[in-house]
Design a protein around this motif. Structure first.
Motif, PDB file in Angstrom:
ATOM      1  N   ALA A 146       9.322   4.981  -0.036  1.00 48.39           N
ATOM      2  CA  ALA A 146       9.012   3.623   0.448  1.00 48.39           C
ATOM      3  C   ALA A 146       9.208   2.602  -0.685  1.00 48.39           C
ATOM      4  N   ILE A 147       8.874   2.987  -1.905  1.00 50.60           N
ATOM      5  CA  ILE A 147       9.026   2.042  -3.036  1.00 50.60           C
ATOM      6  C   ILE A 147      10.512   1.788  -3.306  1.00 50.60           C
ATOM      7  N   ILE A 148      11.308   2.852  -3.175  1.00 51.77           N
ATOM      8  CA  ILE A 148      12.763   2.687  -3.381  1.00 51.77           C
ATOM      9  C   ILE A 148      13.324   1.746  -2.307  1.00 51.77           C
ATOM     10  N   GLN A 149      12.857   1.903  -1.070  1.00 50.31           N
ATOM     11  CA  GLN A 149      13.308   1.000   0.004  1.00 50.31           C
ATOM     12  C   GLN A 149      12.921  -0.441  -0.322  1.00 50.31           C
ATOM     13  N   ILE A 185      10.789   5.667 -11.501  1.00 52.67           N
ATOM     14  CA  ILE A 185      11.444   6.175 -10.290  1.00 52.67           C
ATOM     15  C   ILE A 185      12.947   5.850 -10.325  1.00 52.67           C
ATOM     16  N   GLU A 186      13.745   6.902 -10.269  1.00 57.59           N
ATOM     17  CA  GLU A 186      15.196   6.740 -10.439  1.00 57.59           C
ATOM     18  C   GLU A 186      15.805   5.750  -9.445  1.00 57.59           C
ATOM     19  N   GLY A 187      15.425   5.873  -8.160  1.00 57.72           N
ATOM     20  CA  GLY A 187      15.998   4.999  -7.127  1.00 57.72           C
ATOM     21  C   GLY A 187      15.633   3.538  -7.334  1.00 57.72           C
ATOM     22  N   ASN A 217       0.798  -1.222   0.000  1.00 57.26           N
ATOM     23  CA  ASN A 217       0.000   0.000   0.000  1.00 57.26           C
ATOM     24  C   ASN A 217       0.835   1.278   0.000  1.00 57.26           C
ATOM     25  N   VAL A 218       1.900   1.298  -0.815  1.00 62.37           N
ATOM     26  CA  VAL A 218       2.771   2.481  -0.815  1.00 62.37           C
ATOM     27  C   VAL A 218       2.910   3.084  -2.225  1.00 62.37           C
ATOM     28  N   LEU A 219       1.898   2.840  -3.073  1.00 65.69           N
ATOM     29  CA  LEU A 219       2.012   3.307  -4.458  1.00 65.69           C
ATOM     30  C   LEU A 219       2.273   4.808  -4.585  1.00 65.69           C
ATOM     31  N   GLN A 220       1.859   5.564  -3.566  1.00 65.44           N
ATOM     32  CA  GLN A 220       2.029   7.028  -3.651  1.00 65.44           C
ATOM     33  C   GLN A 220       3.313   7.499  -2.960  1.00 65.44           C
ATOM     34  N   ASN A 221       4.100   6.562  -2.444  1.00 64.59           N
ATOM     35  CA  ASN A 221       5.250   6.965  -1.633  1.00 64.59           C
ATOM     36  C   ASN A 221       6.564   6.469  -2.269  1.00 64.59           C
TER      37      ASN A 221
END
Ligand code: DC
Length: 226
Positions: free
Chosen positions: A57-60, A104-106, A50-54
């Motif tokens: 958090a996605i990079i982590q 997302i670059e990361g 549930n982190v599609l907007q973050n």
């Protein structure tokens, strides 16, 4: 004698990358790596957590995903920290979100590092994706850029889903592919573009065997030159 040989196959969805890359890897005894499966895995994890907007958090998630790919019985099996998620990464929802996650670059940095790591211990690699010849392995020995008309690509994808018992209409698949093509080719970080030294092959009107033969000939020429 060639010590290590890297074959990079790039192109949009449905252009024939997976089909030809798998057959070439099998024929040459090379390791086959489907990098799209890795972007799909992170997309699945982002949905699950549930982190599609973050983006942070996605990079982590991408950094800590512990992604592993195993190719057997003609299929790429995908694992995250030891847990298999193969049948979870090719859903409608993942299809519709994966291009945004891939911007997302990361995320790209974490996955490119992992892709290079996976390839490290093998002498022969066939890696397919969008940025393999441009970013992941800019010095790849052989670079192929596959294309095909949008109608042909959508019809191939629809058939693949049908064979797996997944019913998605041709129109929905076509519109998803068009949307992904647009995002993938216009993003700022590692967009889908043909490397200057890649050989472009339009697969719209040729058979799988012909695609494979063309690529094998390019590889053979390269090996002969070394
Ligand atoms: O190959 P595929 O259709 O399974 O890839 C899914 C998505 O992953 C694609 O739309 C863009 C992204 N991708 C990417 O950005 N870079 C790659 N090397 C491979 C895939």
């Amino acid at each position: 004698m060639l010590k290590r040989l890297i074959v990079a196959i790039d192109g949009p969805a449905g252009s024939g990358k997976s089909t030809s890359a798998k057959l070439i890897a099998k024929k040459l005894g090379f390791l086959y790596i489907d990098t799209g499966a890795m972007y799909r895995a992170i997309t699945y994890l982002a949905i699950e957590n549930n982190v599609l907007q973050n983006n942070d958090a996605i990079i982590q998630l991408a950094k800590n995903a512990g992604l592993d790919l195993e190719f057997n019985n003609g299929e790429t099996h995908v694992y995250t920290n030891g847990k298999e998620i193969t049948d979870k990464i090719r859903t409608r929802e993942v299809n519709s979100k994966v291009s945004d996650i891939s911007k997302i670059e990361g995320v790209r940095k974490a996955l490119v590092d992992r892709q290079r790591e996976l390839a490290e211990k093998n002498n022969g690699i066939v890696m397919e994706g969008r940025d393999i010849g441009t970013v992941v392995f800019p010095n790849a020995d052989v670079k192929i850029f596959l294309t095909a008309s949008i109608d042909e690509r959508a019809s191939r994808r629809t058939k693949e889903y049908e064979e797996k018992g997944v019913h998605i209409s041709l129109e929905e698949i076509k519109s998803n592919i068009e949307q992904r093509d647009k995002i993938d080719s216009t993003r700022d970080v590692s967009p889908l573009v043909k490397a200057l030294d890649a050989i472009e092959v339009d697969t719209s009107n040729i058979s799988i065997q012909e695609q494979v033969d063309i690529i094998l000939r390019v590889i053979q020429q390269k090996v002969n030159k070394k």
